[in-house]
Design a protein around this motif. Structure first.
Motif: not given
Ligand code: ZN
Length: 243
Positions: A7-31
Motif C-alpha cells: 500500500s501507499d507506494i507513492h511513486s517510490n520505485l526503489v522501495a517497491l523494488d526492495a519489497v518485491l525482491a524481499a517478497a520473492g516468488a509470490v502468486d499474486r501482488v495486491w496493492q
C-alpha cells in the motif's frame, strides 16, 4: 496461495523494488492505493505493478493525479507533488490509474484504500471508524479487509463485543479465523510510524496467516531522484525518519 499486499507506494520505485525482491516468488501482488504522489517515479512504479500483474484499488492521490479530486483537498507539499505527477505521467500510466476501482472483493478478502465506509478518504486509526468499516466489510460478503491510507501497520479484529487493536511489528504473524478483521500493511514508499524501512505484508491463504514485514531500501537514491526532479525538500527529508 502467497500474496504480497502493498500500500501507499507513492511513486517510490526503489522501495517497491526492495519489497518485491524481499517478497520473492509470490502468486499474486495486491496493492491498496496511493500508487503515485509524493515520489519521483510514477511511470516506473506503474510499469512495475503492471509487470507483476498487480490487482488493486485507487487512493486519494491516484484520484487527484488523474483529475478526479480537486488538489485543494491536499496540503501544500502534497499538492505540489500531485501537480508535478499530473504533468509528468505518460498517457498509459494515467489510463491505468484512472481505471483503478475503489473496492476489490475476492472473498473472503476485500481491498480498499481508506475504509469500507468511505473508500477513498476515511482514515481508519480509531476503534469507532474500524467498527463501522467492519460492518461494511461484512455487507460486501468479505471477512478479511485490507486497507491503507494511514501509512501505519495495523490490525483491528472483532472480538465478541470488543475489538482487538494492534500495531504489528516486523515479523508479527496473525492467524485468520472467522472473526472479521481489518489489516493495514503500512506504507511501502512513505512510512509514518517512525520506522523508515518499507512496510508490506504477506498473506498465505493456505496457512491462513498474515505476516507484517519491513525491509531497508536505498532511501538516499529516492531522495536524490526527488531533488533532481524538483519535488519539495520536506517530502524528501521525511523519508529518513519514517514520518
Ligand atoms: Zn498515502
Amino acid at each position: 496461495m502467497r500474496i504480497a499486499v502493498l500500500s501507499d507506494i507513492h511513486s517510490n520505485l526503489v522501495a517497491l523494488d526492495a519489497v518485491l525482491a524481499a517478497a520473492g516468488a509470490v502468486d499474486r501482488v495486491w496493492q491498496l492505493g496511493d500508487v503515485v504522489g509524493y515520489g519521483p517515479d510514477p511511470d516506473g512504479v506503474v510499469d512495475r505493478l503492471r509487470e507483476v500483474g498487480a490487482v488493486g484499488v485507487r487512493g486519494n492521490h491516484d484520484a487527484a493525479a488523474v483529475g478526479r479530486i480537486d488538489v485543494d483537498w491536499f496540503n501544500a507539499d502534497a499538492r505540489r507533488a500531485i501537480e508535478w505527477t499530473r504533468g509528468h505521467v505518460r498517457p498509459d500510466t494515467r489510463t491505468w490509474l484512472a481505471d483503478l476501482p475503489e473496492i476489490v472483493v475476492e472473498a473472503p478478502f476485500a481491498l480498499v484504500h481508506g475504509s469500507f465506509r468511505d473508500p477513498v478518504w476515511e482514515y481508519v486509526t480509531q476503534s469507532s471508524a474500524a467498527r463501522a468499516s467492519l460492518v461494511h466489510l461484512t455487507d460486501l460478503g468479505a471477512r478479511s479487509g485490507l486497507f491503507g491510507h494511514t501509512h501505519l501497520p495495523s490490525l483491528f479484529r472483532a472480538d465478541g463485543d470488543g475489538l482487538e487493536v494492534d500495531r504489528p511489528a516486523d515479523g508479527a504473524t496473525v492467524t485468520l479465523d472467522d472473526r472479521p478483521a481489518l489489516m493495514n500493511p503500512g506504507s511501502v514508499g512513505q512510512p509514518r510510524d517512525g520506522i523508515p524501512e518499507a512496510a508490506w505484508l504477506l498473506l498465505d491463504t493456505t496457512a491462513r496467516t498474515v505476516t507484517w514485514h519491513r525491509i531497508a531500501y536505498d532511501i538516499a537514491a529516492t531522495q536524490a531522484r526527488m531533488r533532481a526532479v524538483g519535488l519539495p525538500e520536506r517530502l524528501a527529508a521525511r523519508l529518513d525518519f519514517g514520518l
